[in-house]
Design a protein around this motif. Structure first.
Motif, PDB file in Angstrom:
ATOM      1  N   LEU A  87       0.682  -1.221   0.055  1.00 29.39           N
ATOM      2  CA  LEU A  87       0.140  -0.083  -0.022  1.00 29.39           C
ATOM      3  C   LEU A  87       1.012   1.321  -0.004  1.00 29.39           C
ATOM      4  O   LEU A  87       1.786   1.566   0.859  1.00 29.39           O
ATOM      5  CB  LEU A  87      -0.767  -0.048   1.276  1.00 29.39           C
ATOM      6  CG  LEU A  87      -1.558  -1.137   1.240  1.00 29.39           C
ATOM      7  CD1 LEU A  87      -2.750  -1.166   2.843  1.00 29.39           C
ATOM      8  CD2 LEU A  87      -2.744  -1.382   0.122  1.00 29.39           C
ATOM      9  N   SER A  88       0.742   2.138  -0.945  1.00 29.75           N
ATOM     10  CA  SER A  88       1.395   3.381  -0.874  1.00 29.75           C
ATOM     11  C   SER A  88       0.458   4.459  -1.082  1.00 29.75           C
ATOM     12  O   SER A  88      -0.552   4.696  -1.727  1.00 29.75           O
ATOM     13  CB  SER A  88       2.267   3.206  -2.384  1.00 29.75           C
ATOM     14  OG  SER A  88       3.210   2.002  -2.388  1.00 29.75           O
ATOM     15  N   HIS A  89       1.316   5.870  -0.291  1.00 32.59           N
ATOM     16  CA  HIS A  89       0.376   6.981  -0.470  1.00 32.59           C
ATOM     17  C   HIS A  89       1.733   7.950  -0.988  1.00 32.59           C
ATOM     18  O   HIS A  89       2.485   7.958  -0.395  1.00 32.59           O
ATOM     19  CB  HIS A  89      -0.074   7.318   0.591  1.00 32.59           C
ATOM     20  CG  HIS A  89      -0.753   8.682   0.776  1.00 32.59           C
ATOM     21  ND1 HIS A  89      -0.028  10.021   0.854  1.00 32.59           N
ATOM     22  CD2 HIS A  89      -1.944   9.124   0.416  1.00 32.59           C
ATOM     23  CE1 HIS A  89      -0.792  10.922   0.920  1.00 32.59           C
ATOM     24  NE2 HIS A  89      -1.918  10.328   0.446  1.00 32.59           N
ATOM     25  N   ASP A  90       1.338   8.699  -2.155  1.00 33.85           N
ATOM     26  CA  ASP A  90       2.207   9.623  -2.747  1.00 33.85           C
ATOM     27  C   ASP A  90       1.533  11.021  -2.356  1.00 33.85           C
ATOM     28  O   ASP A  90       0.360  11.297  -2.884  1.00 33.85           O
ATOM     29  CB  ASP A  90       2.134   9.225  -4.242  1.00 33.85           C
ATOM     30  CG  ASP A  90       3.334  10.409  -4.828  1.00 33.85           C
ATOM     31  OD1 ASP A  90       3.958  11.189  -4.395  1.00 33.85           O
ATOM     32  OD2 ASP A  90       3.954   9.995  -6.066  1.00 33.85           O
ATOM     33  N   ALA A  91       2.492  12.171  -2.095  1.00 30.09           N
ATOM     34  CA  ALA A  91       2.088  13.134  -1.615  1.00 30.09           C
ATOM     35  C   ALA A  91       1.678  14.218  -2.947  1.00 30.09           C
ATOM     36  O   ALA A  91       0.668  14.970  -2.925  1.00 30.09           O
ATOM     37  CB  ALA A  91       3.246  14.113  -0.961  1.00 30.09           C
ATOM     38  N   GLY A  92       2.186  13.607  -4.224  1.00 29.89           N
ATOM     39  CA  GLY A  92       1.723  14.109  -5.391  1.00 29.89           C
ATOM     40  C   GLY A  92       0.371  13.731  -5.848  1.00 29.89           C
ATOM     41  O   GLY A  92      -0.170  14.407  -6.700  1.00 29.89           O
ATOM     42  N   ASP A  93      -0.522  12.719  -5.123  1.00 32.25           N
ATOM     43  CA  ASP A  93      -1.657  12.259  -5.344  1.00 32.25           C
ATOM     44  C   ASP A  93      -2.338  12.227  -3.945  1.00 32.25           C
ATOM     45  O   ASP A  93      -2.521  11.040  -3.572  1.00 32.25           O
ATOM     46  CB  ASP A  93      -1.685  11.027  -6.070  1.00 32.25           C
ATOM     47  CG  ASP A  93      -3.216  10.379  -6.662  1.00 32.25           C
ATOM     48  OD1 ASP A  93      -4.163  11.401  -6.649  1.00 32.25           O
ATOM     49  OD2 ASP A  93      -3.148   9.578  -7.286  1.00 32.25           O
ATOM     50  N   PRO A  94      -2.807  13.228  -3.337  1.00 28.02           N
ATOM     51  CA  PRO A  94      -2.974  13.067  -1.947  1.00 28.02           C
ATOM     52  C   PRO A  94      -4.244  12.564  -1.563  1.00 28.02           C
ATOM     53  O   PRO A  94      -4.391  12.165  -0.552  1.00 28.02           O
ATOM     54  CB  PRO A  94      -3.097  14.410  -1.572  1.00 28.02           C
ATOM     55  CG  PRO A  94      -3.275  15.490  -2.691  1.00 28.02           C
ATOM     56  CD  PRO A  94      -2.684  14.321  -3.846  1.00 28.02           C
ATOM     57  N   PHE A  95      -5.050  12.168  -2.559  1.00 28.03           N
ATOM     58  CA  PHE A  95      -6.486  11.785  -2.274  1.00 28.03           C
ATOM     59  C   PHE A  95      -6.586  10.056  -2.675  1.00 28.03           C
ATOM     60  O   PHE A  95      -7.487   9.355  -2.637  1.00 28.03           O
ATOM     61  CB  PHE A  95      -7.576  12.311  -2.748  1.00 28.03           C
ATOM     62  CG  PHE A  95      -7.659  13.802  -2.438  1.00 28.03           C
ATOM     63  CD1 PHE A  95      -7.742  14.141  -1.250  1.00 28.03           C
ATOM     64  CD2 PHE A  95      -7.347  14.988  -3.241  1.00 28.03           C
ATOM     65  CE1 PHE A  95      -8.160  15.315  -0.946  1.00 28.03           C
ATOM     66  CE2 PHE A  95      -7.044  16.252  -2.792  1.00 28.03           C
ATOM     67  CZ  PHE A  95      -7.710  16.608  -1.690  1.00 28.03           C
ATOM     68  N   ARG A 155      -4.463  -1.370  -7.845  1.00 29.22           N
ATOM     69  CA  ARG A 155      -5.582  -0.811  -7.815  1.00 29.22           C
ATOM     70  C   ARG A 155      -5.451   0.486  -7.061  1.00 29.22           C
ATOM     71  O   ARG A 155      -4.710   0.670  -5.991  1.00 29.22           O
ATOM     72  CB  ARG A 155      -6.545  -1.645  -6.962  1.00 29.22           C
ATOM     73  CG  ARG A 155      -7.116  -3.068  -7.342  1.00 29.22           C
ATOM     74  CD  ARG A 155      -8.089  -2.922  -8.686  1.00 29.22           C
ATOM     75  NE  ARG A 155      -8.469  -4.019  -9.191  1.00 29.22           N
ATOM     76  CZ  ARG A 155      -9.724  -4.137  -9.655  1.00 29.22           C
ATOM     77  NH1 ARG A 155     -10.688  -3.223  -9.850  1.00 29.22           N
ATOM     78  NH2 ARG A 155      -9.960  -5.685  -9.992  1.00 29.22           N
ATOM     79  N   ARG A 156      -6.061   1.677  -7.480  1.00 26.20           N
ATOM     80  CA  ARG A 156      -6.000   2.833  -6.941  1.00 26.20           C
ATOM     81  C   ARG A 156      -7.165   2.854  -6.155  1.00 26.20           C
ATOM     82  O   ARG A 156      -8.362   2.912  -6.510  1.00 26.20           O
ATOM     83  CB  ARG A 156      -5.867   3.943  -7.791  1.00 26.20           C
ATOM     84  CG  ARG A 156      -4.614   3.731  -8.539  1.00 26.20           C
ATOM     85  CD  ARG A 156      -4.527   4.981  -9.442  1.00 26.20           C
ATOM     86  NE  ARG A 156      -4.243   6.493  -8.568  1.00 26.20           N
ATOM     87  CZ  ARG A 156      -5.109   7.387  -8.939  1.00 26.20           C
ATOM     88  NH1 ARG A 156      -5.907   7.486  -9.845  1.00 26.20           N
ATOM     89  NH2 ARG A 156      -4.859   8.293  -8.124  1.00 26.20           N
ATOM     90  N   LEU A 157      -7.011   3.374  -4.737  1.00 27.13           N
ATOM     91  CA  LEU A 157      -8.413   3.546  -3.881  1.00 27.13           C
ATOM     92  C   LEU A 157      -8.316   4.982  -3.309  1.00 27.13           C
ATOM     93  O   LEU A 157      -7.377   5.563  -3.188  1.00 27.13           O
ATOM     94  CB  LEU A 157      -8.208   2.648  -2.560  1.00 27.13           C
ATOM     95  CG  LEU A 157      -7.720   1.119  -3.025  1.00 27.13           C
ATOM     96  CD1 LEU A 157      -7.495   0.523  -1.341  1.00 27.13           C
ATOM     97  CD2 LEU A 157      -8.730   0.333  -3.450  1.00 27.13           C
ATOM     98  N   ASP A 158      -9.569   5.528  -3.069  1.00 24.76           N
ATOM     99  CA  ASP A 158      -9.890   6.480  -2.249  1.00 24.76           C
ATOM    100  C   ASP A 158      -9.006   6.474  -0.906  1.00 24.76           C
ATOM    101  O   ASP A 158      -9.269   5.400  -0.316  1.00 24.76           O
ATOM    102  CB  ASP A 158     -11.007   6.983  -2.105  1.00 24.76           C
ATOM    103  CG  ASP A 158     -11.490   8.313  -1.309  1.00 24.76           C
ATOM    104  OD1 ASP A 158     -11.502   8.050  -0.039  1.00 24.76           O
ATOM    105  OD2 ASP A 158     -11.618   9.209  -1.696  1.00 24.76           O
ATOM    106  N   ARG A 159      -8.289   7.316  -0.519  1.00 22.75           N
ATOM    107  CA  ARG A 159      -7.247   7.259   0.577  1.00 22.75           C
ATOM    108  C   ARG A 159      -8.024   6.887   1.950  1.00 22.75           C
ATOM    109  O   ARG A 159      -7.835   6.330   2.623  1.00 22.75           O
ATOM    110  CB  ARG A 159      -6.462   8.423   0.951  1.00 22.75           C
ATOM    111  CG  ARG A 159      -7.140   9.619   1.568  1.00 22.75           C
ATOM    112  CD  ARG A 159      -6.195  10.643   1.836  1.00 22.75           C
ATOM    113  NE  ARG A 159      -7.119  11.869   2.431  1.00 22.75           N
ATOM    114  CZ  ARG A 159      -6.379  12.946   2.684  1.00 22.75           C
ATOM    115  NH1 ARG A 159      -5.489  13.191   2.226  1.00 22.75           N
ATOM    116  NH2 ARG A 159      -7.165  13.917   2.929  1.00 22.75           N
TER     117      ARG A 159
END
Length: 96
Positions: free
Chosen positions: A27-35, A51-55
């Motif tokens: 699971l990754s969260h990138d500040a460039g795609d904050p949501f 898969r991309r999920l809403d955060r």
């Protein structure tokens, strides 16, 4: 602040008519795609799906069913354990 935060977990994959098998999920969260949170699933050195999920979906899914699209998290109680079950519909995005 680190622009990329990630966590690798072992999760259980279950498909209709089969038992569970362990796979790696990153699971990754990138500040460039904050949501968004990106989930990449791997097994035996291959990456079969991304898969991309809403955060907020993983946390919200522990409290009740969420999602109306291809990814639908929901809580499942199994004895003393709480699980987050994620139903994936449609074709997965192929990871490179």
């Amino acid at each position: 602040m680190n622009p990329l935060v990630h966590r690798t977990l072992v999760v259980q994959l279950r498909t209709d008519g089969t038992g569970r098998c362990p796979v790696l999920a990153r699971l990754s969260h990138d500040a460039g795609d904050p949501f968004a949170v990106t989930a990449v699933f791997g097994h035996d050195g291959r990456v079969p799906a991304r898969r991309r999920l809403d955060r907020g979906m993983p946390a919200d899914g522990l409290n009740g069913p969420v999602g109306v699209g291809d990814v639908r998290p929901r809580p499942v109680a199994t004895g003393t354990w709480r699980e987050l079950r994620m139903d994936f519909r449609g074709d997965p995005q192929r990871a490179g």
